[in-house]
Design an enzyme around this catalytic site. Structure first.
Site, PDB file in Angstrom:
ATOM      1  N   LYS A 161       0.851  -1.401   0.022  1.00 47.03           N
ATOM      2  CA  LYS A 161      -0.002   0.104  -0.026  1.00 47.03           C
ATOM      3  C   LYS A 161       0.673   1.316  -0.205  1.00 47.03           C
ATOM      4  CE  LYS A 161      -4.049   2.011   2.510  1.00 47.03           C
ATOM      5  NZ  LYS A 161      -4.973   1.572   3.831  1.00 47.03           N
ATOM      6  N   SER A 178     -10.024  -0.467   6.741  1.00 46.20           N
ATOM      7  CA  SER A 178      -9.503  -0.325   5.519  1.00 46.20           C
ATOM      8  C   SER A 178      -8.724  -1.642   5.037  1.00 46.20           C
ATOM      9  CB  SER A 178      -8.404   0.733   5.746  1.00 46.20           C
ATOM     10  OG  SER A 178      -8.999   2.062   5.663  1.00 46.20           O
ATOM     11  N   SER A 238      -9.903   1.664   2.744  1.00 50.00           N
ATOM     12  CA  SER A 238      -8.762   2.441   2.034  1.00 50.00           C
ATOM     13  C   SER A 238      -7.762   1.679   1.086  1.00 50.00           C
ATOM     14  CB  SER A 238      -8.100   3.594   2.895  1.00 50.00           C
ATOM     15  OG  SER A 238      -7.480   2.935   3.597  1.00 50.00           O
TER      16      SER A 238
END
Lengths: 483, 99
Positions: free
Chosen positions: A78, A177, A153
């Protein structure tokens, strides 16, 4: 399995160990698929040009006799996890051109284990969101239906794993997330116990809530990555020593009072069917009450923005990243931050500033902190009576892109079942529980969208999540069975 | 409803430049969100009695040991300065005469 990129980490590790395949072949398979599908999916913001070299290094380490389950395994990272020498942006314009000066602890641990970093995955800017639509670089798409969001996210990580552009990925989870995108993309996502994994080198969102964790195709894969990244770190004073507990969970508590409204009926049906299947596996299922859990999302949307407004104060254009100039110091800050942060980041900074400001602090932040402690006590007490708490990971399958963007609160409600574990620090996992039908899906999805079931365990008892997660996998409904 | 002045005051505190239309949008959004999170004010528990689980941890004020991930990263940090002169970070003069 036709292509190497479709293997699970566990399967690939076995083939690597037997020297049936090389890490370079495995990485190339992921890169080839990425070249085909990433232009549409936007799962990666950047594919690293040294990925094949990293894989060759892993093969060289193996040739010298090294071994280990992650040696040569290609992963996505990420875009809020620092990798020394690589650009990192948290999908924000304010970190334009910023290059990480050191490795996050999770990065260093994965490097030591020999993992290959394929690229940095898309996300909501600063992890503010549940859909990746808040990325400054465009949304990611759900591989099951590109008209839908992958969740967020960590949506880029989830889309990359679900579309086999990586064997697994790291994400971060502040309010769901990792788990919510795992649910929407039909994969496994683990939010570890607060402190189990070091936060050093993660771009902070809500420091009392943030944890990094794996998104993978199977529960066994999540366990492998978790074991590689956990542990006390002298550079994160909230990290804890972690010893694996032996666990044979038998009793599952379900807070049915929270499921009465707001959950799609077919999600509830899948959930009940999964519980019935677990009963058949020998689990006992009982009702539990978490009286304060109905407040969890409200508590979260006070505490999180408060921490966001403090954490994002560091982006001032003085030391790194975007630096806009005005006629005064105040204008330098305001122009840098006004232009560098996207709308949702600005909204959360404003909300956090409000709840922390004089006159409102006691009514919002003070009360939310007290409610958080109440909730924590309730969850701890509930987990003295049962081994696990179960609920749907999200109230719906993946919504369409744009469906929630006009109403921030509607977007926030996607996290209604996941925020509690962040507030209380408990570990939680989302495991696929099957699919639900929706009209208008592309032919390859066969009208079906995945949905996840969330287990929450006592602090430090990730083992219970892995055992029950594997039991749920066995009952069917994982992405491996429907390709 | 949160007033326009409140939003402008918050933006000043938060060091954010906002357009007029965004001020209006935030008035609506923040009011809407506060209405929802306002549920917490009904909590009877007193914030003062809650004890956070986490405590600050101090360390000795000594140079970092070799092998520490922060050692040897000085040049990378300096290289990120938006405006650099040698090893200096060039910033705006903070203390100025009153005009």
């Amino acid at each position: 399995m036709s292509s190497l990129n479709q293997l699970s980490i566990t399967e690939a590790a076995d083939k690597l160990q037997k020297k049936e395949i090389s890490a370079v072949e495995l990485t190339r398979a992921c890169l080839d698929e990425t070249a085909k599908r990433n232009p549409a999916l936007n799962a990666y913001l950047e594919v690293f040009d040294d990925a094949e070299q990293q894989a060759a290094d892993a093969d060289a380490r193996r040739a010298k006799g090294e071994n280990g389950p992650l040696l040569g395994i290609p992963l996505g990272m990420k875009d809020n996890i620092l990798i020394e020498g690589k650009h990192v942006s948290a999908a924000s314009n304010i970190l334009e051109g910023y290059v990480a000066s050191y490795d996050a602890t999770v990065t260093a641990k994965l490097k030591q284990a020999g993992a290959v970093f394929l690229g940095r995955t898309n996300m909501d800017e600063f992890a503010h969101g549940s859909s990746t639509e808040n990325s400054a670089f465009g949304p990611s798409k759900n591989p099951h239906d590109e008209a839908r969001m992958p969740g967020g996210s960590s949506g880029g990580s989830a889309a990359a794993v679900a579309a086999h552009l990586a064997l697994g990925a790291l994400g971060t989870d502040t309010g769901g997330s990792i788990r919510e995108p795992a649910s929407f993309c039909g994969i496994v996502g683990l939010k570890p116990t607060y402190g189990a994994v070091s936060r050093l080198g993660l771009i902070a969102m809500g420091s009392s809530l943030d944890q990094a964790g794996p998104l993978t195709k199977t529960v066994a894969d999540a366990e492998l990555i978790f074991n590689a990244i956990k542990g006390k770190d002298s550079l994160d004073s909230t990290s804890i020593d972690f010893s694996v507990q032996k666990s044979m969970p038998k009793k599952i508590g379900v807070p049915r009072h929270l499921l009465k409204t707001g959950v799609d009926p077919d999600i509830l049906e899948k959930f009940e069917a999964s519980l019935a299947a677990l009963k058949a596996e020998g689990y006992e299922v009982v009702d539990i009450e978490l009286p304060s859990a109905g407040l969890a999302l409200a508590v979260y949307y006070v505490i999180m923005p408060a921490e966001v407004s403090a954490n994002l104060a560091r982006f001032d254009g003085v030391r790194y990243g975007l630096s806009n100039k005005g006629v005064s110091l105040w204008e330098d800050y305001a122009k840098t931050r006004g232009a560098g942060f996207g709308p949702e980041a600005r909204r959360r900074i404003m909300l956090g500033t409000y709840v922390l400001s004089s006159g409102y602090y006691d009514a919002y932040y003070g009360k939310a902190t007290a409610a958080r402690e109440m909730l924590r006590a309730e969850v701890v007490q509930a987990l003295e009576g049962v081994d696990l708490i179960a609920n749907p990971s999200a109230p719906t399958p993946a919504p369409k892109l744009g469906e929630k963007t006009n109403d921030p609160l509607a977007m926030y409600l996607l996290d209604i079942f996941t925020v509690t574990a962040n507030l209380t620090g408990n570990p939680a996992i989302s495991v696929p529980m099957g699919t639900v039908e929706r009209e208008g899906l592309p032919a390859q999805a066969g009208k079906h969208l995945p949905a996840g079931l969330q287990f929450t365990a006592a602090h430090g008892n990730e083992q219970a999540l892995f055992v029950a997660g594997k039991a749920l996998e066995k009952t069917g409904g994982t992405m491996r069975s429907n390709g | 409803m949160v007033s326009k002045e409140d939003i402008q005051n918050l933006a000043e505190l938060a060091r954010l430049e906002l357009s007029d239309s965004e001020v209006e949008g935030l008035q609506k959004d923040i009011s809407h969100i506060l209405e929802y999170v306002g549920q917490v004010s009904a909590v009877s528990a007193d914030a003062k009695i809650s004890v956070p689980e986490n405590r600050n941890v101090m360390r000795e004020d000594t140079p970092r040991a070799e092998g520490d991930p922060m050692v040897g990263k000085r040049e990378a940090v300096v290289a990120a300065f938006p405006k650099r002169e040698g090893d200096y970070n060039v910033v705006r003069k903070i203390i100025q005469k009153d005009e």
